[in-house]
Design an enzyme around this catalytic site. Structure first.
Site, PDB file in Angstrom:
ATOM      1  N   ARG A 293       0.852  -1.182   0.000  1.00 40.27           N
ATOM      2  CA  ARG A 293       0.000   0.000   0.000  1.00 40.27           C
ATOM      3  C   ARG A 293       0.890   1.235   0.000  1.00 40.27           C
ATOM      4  O   ARG A 293       1.971   1.237   0.587  1.00 40.27           O
ATOM      5  CB  ARG A 293      -0.927   0.014   1.221  1.00 40.27           C
ATOM      6  N   GLU A 322      -3.203   7.664  -4.080  1.00 44.80           N
ATOM      7  CA  GLU A 322      -3.870   7.018  -5.200  1.00 44.80           C
ATOM      8  C   GLU A 322      -5.323   7.495  -5.311  1.00 44.80           C
ATOM      9  O   GLU A 322      -5.988   7.650  -4.289  1.00 44.80           O
ATOM     10  CB  GLU A 322      -3.832   5.499  -4.967  1.00 44.80           C
ATOM     11  N   HIS A 341      -1.118   0.414 -10.474  1.00 45.78           N
ATOM     12  CA  HIS A 341      -1.828  -0.530  -9.601  1.00 45.78           C
ATOM     13  C   HIS A 341      -2.490  -1.630 -10.425  1.00 45.78           C
ATOM     14  O   HIS A 341      -3.699  -1.859 -10.343  1.00 45.78           O
ATOM     15  CB  HIS A 341      -2.863   0.198  -8.744  1.00 45.78           C
TER      16      HIS A 341
END
Length: 379
Positions: A293, A322, A341
Site C-alpha cells: 500500500r 492514489e 496498480h
C-alpha cells in the site's frame, strides 16, 4: 443505470461493478433461477442511498462490489450501513474481487452481521471447475519481477533512449553520459548489474510474498530473506529462506540487502514503515519495490533517498495518494519504474475473481459458508 423494481419474490443480488459477463456461474440455470440481478453504477453517496430507497421492496441479499467497490463514494461507512434505506434486514454478504479492503467500516458490518468476503485463491473451491490456485499471487509476482529487473538492468530507460536516438551506440553513450563507445553497463554514476546472487528482503510473506520469493529465487537466482512477525517454518526449511523478525531488530540487518520488496498490507502498524530511520540503515544503492500500500512508504524520506543515492531505484505499483501519482516519481524515469496498480490485472484473475465472488454468494445464501470462510471471509 439500474433495473426496474422487483416483480418477483426472488432474492436480489445488487451489482455495483460489472462482473465477467461470460462467467459460468453467472450464466448458469441454477443461478438465474435462484436470484434476481439488479445493477447500479455508483455516482454519489446521496444518489446511491436514493437508489436503495427506491428498491426497498427488493430482497437484496448480497452486493457484488467487484474491484472498485465503494471508493467512489468514500467507502462503506457507518453512515451508509446504518442509513434507513440500506438493506440491513436481508443483506447477508458483500463480496469483493480484490484482496484489499480499504475504506470499510468492519465494526459496523460485524455489528449488523453482514459478511464481507475478499479474493483468495489459496485453497480449492469445489464449485469451480479448474480453479487456478495462487493465480493472483503469481500475477502480482510477475509485476515484482519486472520492477526488480528494472532496478538492476534499467531496460525501460534504455528503451526510452533508444526510441529518442534511433541509434544503439548513441543510446548507450547517452546513458553513460560520455562520448565514444559505451558497453551499456554505465548509467552516469550507476551501473547495470546482474541480480544473480544478490540478497533480496521480502517484507511480508503471505500468498503474494511467497510467489514473489519463488520468482526471484528461481527466475533471477537471488538469495531470499523474508521479514514478518513470526517465522514460516515450512518456507524456512523447504526453501532455505532466511527469516528476520519484523521489529526493531531488523534495522541492524538492512545493510546487507541489495533489494527490498514490500508486500505488507496497509495498516496503522505499517504506515510509514519505510521512513528515514529505516532507509538510513539500508545499503546505499538500494532497489526498493512497493506492491503493498502506498502509505507504507514515507514519500518525503523516499524522495530524499533517491536524491542522495541511498535508493538507486524505486519501483511502485501502489501510491501514497492514489489514484494520483506524485509528480517527482513520474518525472524521474531513470530512477523509478511505475505501474498503475495493475499487479494482478490479468484476464485470468478478472475471470476467476468473479467466479469466486459469485460462489461466495451462493454458499452464504444457502447457509454453506462455514466450511470455507477461514480463507476468504474478512468479517
Amino acid at each position: 443505470m439500474c433495473d426496474s423494481p422487483a416483480t418477483t419474490g426472488k432474492p436480489t443480488i445488487l451489482f455495483i461493478a460489472d462482473p465477467c459477463e461470460t462467467s459460468a456461474t453467472l450464466n448458469s440455470k441454477a443461478f438465474k433461477e435462484k436470484f434476481r440481478i439488479l445493477r447500479y453504477q455508483l455516482d454519489t453517496k446521496e444518489a446511491f442511498l436514493n437508489f436503495l430507497e427506491r428498491h426497498e421492496q427488493d430482497k437484496i441479499c448480497a452486493i457484488y462490489a467487484g474491484f472498485p467497490a465503494f471508493k467512489k463514494i468514500g467507502g462503506m461507512t457507518r453512515s451508509i450501513i446504518e442509513h434507513k434505506s440500506f438493506p440491513r434486514k436481508n443483506l447477508k454478504c458483500i463480496v469483493l474481487c480484490s484482496r484489499g479492503y480499504d475504506g470499510w467500516d468492519l465494526d459496523t458490518l460485524r455489528k449488523h452481521e453482514i459478511r464481507l468476503y475478499n479474493y483468495q485463491d489459496d485453497e480449492n473451491e469445489k464449485l469451480i471447475d479448474d480453479l487456478k490456485l495462487h493465480q493472483v499471487g503469481n500475477d502480482v509476482a510477475d509485476c515484482a519481477l519486472w520492477h526488480i529487473l528494472e532496478g538492476f538492468r534499467k531496460f525501460s530507460y534504455y528503451q526510452k533512449l533508444s526510441r529518442e536516438t534511433g541509434n544503439t551506440l548513441t543510446a548507450r553513450a547517452k546513458a553513460a553520459e560520455k562520448s565514444g563507445f559505451a558497453f551499456g553497463h554505465e548509467l552516469g554514476n550507476m551501473f547495470a548489474e546482474s541480480p544473480r546472487g544478490k540478497k533480496c528482503l521480502i517484507l511480508g510473506l503471505g500468498s503474494i510474498g511467497k510467489q514473489v520469493a519463488y520468482k526471484l529465487q528461481y527466475g533471477l537466482g537471488m538469495e531470499i530473506h523474508y521479514c514478518k512477525r513470526s517465522e514460516d517454518c515450512t518456507m524456512s526449511q523447504n526453501e532455505s529462506w532466511k527469516f528476520h523478525l519484523l521489529d526493531e531488530t531488523i534495522y541492524a540487518k538492512l545493510y546487507q540487502f541489495h533489494a527490498i520488496v514490500v508486500t505488507l498490507p496497509g495498516t496503522p502498524q505499517t504506515e510509514h514503515l519505510i521512513n528515514r530511520k529505516f532507509l538510513e540503515h539500508c545499503n546505499p544503492g538500494l532497489i526498493l519495490v512497493n506492491l503493498g500500500r502506498g502509505k507504507i512508504l514515507d514519500l518525503r524520506a523516499v524522495s530524499d533517498a533517491l536524491v542522495t543515492g541511498r535508493i538507486n531505484h524505486l519501483g511502485l505499483d501502489v501510491f501514497n495518494k492514489e489514484p494520483e501519482i506524485d509528480e517527482k516519481i513520474r518525472s524521474s524515469d531513470r530512477l523509478t519504474s511505475i505501474t498503475p496498480h495493475l499487479g494482478s490485472a490479468t484476464k485470468d484473475v478478472f475471470e476467476q475473481s468473479c467466479e469466486l465472488a459469485l460462489t461466495r454468494i451462493l454458499r452464504v445464501v444457502s447457509g454453506e459458508a462455514a466450511s470455507d470462510e477461514h480463507f476468504s471471509r474478512v468479517v
